[in-house]
Design an enzyme around this catalytic site. Structure first.
Site, PDB file in Angstrom:
ATOM      1  N   TRP A 101     -22.284  -7.845  10.463  1.00 11.87           N
ATOM      2  CA  TRP A 101     -23.138  -7.659  11.641  1.00 11.87           C
ATOM      3  C   TRP A 101     -22.702  -6.436  12.437  1.00 11.87           C
ATOM      4  CZ3 TRP A 101     -27.344  -9.911  10.680  1.00 11.87           C
ATOM      5  CH2 TRP A 101     -27.364 -11.132   9.993  1.00 11.87           C
ATOM      6  N   ASP A 126     -21.603  -8.623  20.982  1.00 10.01           N
ATOM      7  CA  ASP A 126     -22.542  -9.501  20.286  1.00 10.01           C
ATOM      8  C   ASP A 126     -21.873 -10.864  20.174  1.00 10.01           C
ATOM      9  OD1 ASP A 126     -24.132 -10.922  18.535  1.00 10.01           O
ATOM     10  OD2 ASP A 126     -24.046  -9.452  16.909  1.00 10.01           O
ATOM     11  N   LYS A 177     -27.548 -20.554  17.060  1.00 12.97           N
ATOM     12  CA  LYS A 177     -26.241 -21.130  16.744  1.00 12.97           C
ATOM     13  C   LYS A 177     -25.895 -22.215  17.774  1.00 12.97           C
ATOM     14  CE  LYS A 177     -25.752 -17.458  13.947  1.00 12.97           C
ATOM     15  NZ  LYS A 177     -25.840 -17.464  12.491  1.00 12.97           N
TER      16      LYS A 177
END
Length: 370
Positions: A104, A178, A202
């Site tokens: 990511w 992030d 999540k």
């Protein structure tokens, strides 16, 4: 009707609290005696506005966010934020600094590379992202437009630790994080971050809404950078309209609000952090005491409490493990192809009982297959 709930270890979209699902089911057709679903309400109407504002208020309460930050509810997931961050914060005369700790991070930097200059002040790719950089060895520059960190790396099972977050106050440049896969799983020194973004799927609820927390100083700074940026991609556009510049994902925001209420009722982030640490330790203890039968991917001092990654002695054993786990109603345990093996994602809504059941299965599987 009785519903069988399985042990859900999916990496995302992930498990949701049963109480939140039950509340949504009870209100799905008739929200607050209005005679229609929250999905049918106008986003300009009073009923939805109350949900929207309460979601933002809960974010602020749970994270102890002060008045010098804005809370935004956006769309597009973290992937859109990979572009919005440099669009809003990366001036032509500056470079953005990306800490490379996983896939990511790579994707975030790739988007920024399209829009401006970047570099990496640290990378752990040399060991397939099995650890977090040693803090004192990280390269930063006061002239960095921002320093970008991915707080939890779902694929590799690594995470920046609390002491890392505390030391980020030493960096002279703005800090962007992030937190898609670990926000609301632990307490945070919010004052050390200038912008946080997180996709919801999540710990925050179902996919569809993206949380952004940005300091007002960063918003002000972005004004001179975004003159040629489309309005919908400017943080100021959404801040000025209370995240109602265009139609929000109303049901996702409703679920976000209910999930945050569940966290608050359960004791807030201190309670979440303690429970998550207990859950993770159950599984890490099995790995550490297996005499090498289970091998953790992450270095012990970089381990994530959200994603426990491990391999078995052979691919055949891995396949057998996953099949037997599936037969016992454990799902989502397949590791990512870049790491292999197995991964248990144990976000807030995954119960201690599910983690204990997986622990017991791991122990019995080792006994039966050595």
């Amino acid at each position: 009707m009785t519903t069988r709930r399985i042990h859900n270890f999916n990496a995302g979209p992930a498990a949701l609290p049963l109480e939140v699902l039950q509340q949504a089911a009870s209100e799905l057709e008739d929200f607050n005696d209005t005679g229609m679903s929250i999905m049918e309400h106008s986003h300009r109407g009073e009923s939805y506005e109350e949900v929207h504002n309460e979601a933002i208020a809960l974010v602020k309460r749970l994270l102890d966010i002060q008045a010098d930050y804005e809370v935004l509810l956006l769309q597009g997931g973290a992937s859109l934020q990979f572009a919005m961050v440099p669009y809003n914060l990366l001036a032509p005369s500056q470079k953005a600094n990306y800490m490379m700790t996983g896939s990511w991070s790579e994707k975030a930097k790739k988007e920024a590379d399209i829009l401006g200059q970047t570099y990496s002040g640290a990378s752990t790719k040399d060991e397939n992202y099995a650890y977090i950089p040693v803090f004192d060895q990280i390269e930063t520059d006061p002239e960095d437009a921002y320093i970008h960190v991915t707080s939890n790396n779902t694929i590799y099972g690594t995470a920046w630790q609390r002491e890392d977050f505390e030391r980020m106050s030493e960096w002279s440049a703005p800090v962007v994080v992030d937190m898609s896969s670990d926000i609301f799983s632990r307490t945070l020194p919010i004052e050390n971050f200038d912008l946080i973004y997180a996709g919801a799927q999540k710990n925050l609820g179902p996919s569809g809404v993206t949380l952004v927390i940005i300091s007002k100083a960063m918003l002000e700074k972005s004004t001179s950078i975004t003159q040629n940026v489309p309005s919908i991609l400017r943080y100021n556009t959404h801040a000025d309209k209370n995240s109602l510049y265009h139609t929000p994902p109303t049901f996702a925001v409703y679920m976000l609000k209910n999930t945050l209420q569940w966290i608050e009722n359960a004791g807030g982030l201190t309670a979440m952090e303690a429970e998550n640490r207990k859950k993770a330790q159950l599984l890490y203890n099995v790995i550490d005491e297996s005499n090498g039968f289970y091998q953790g991917h992450a270095h012990p001092d970089s381990r994530s409490d959200m994603n426990v990654t491990f391999t078995l002695p052979s691919e055949a054993l891995t396949d057998r493990f996953l099949q037997e786990a599936k037969d016992l109603h454990f799902i989502g345990l397949n590791g990512h192809r870049s790491v292999g093996g197995c991964r248990a994602s144990i976000y807030n809504a995954v119960s201690y009982e599910s983690c204990k059941a997986l622990r017991d299965f791991m122990i019995s599987f080792q006994i039966n297959n050595q």
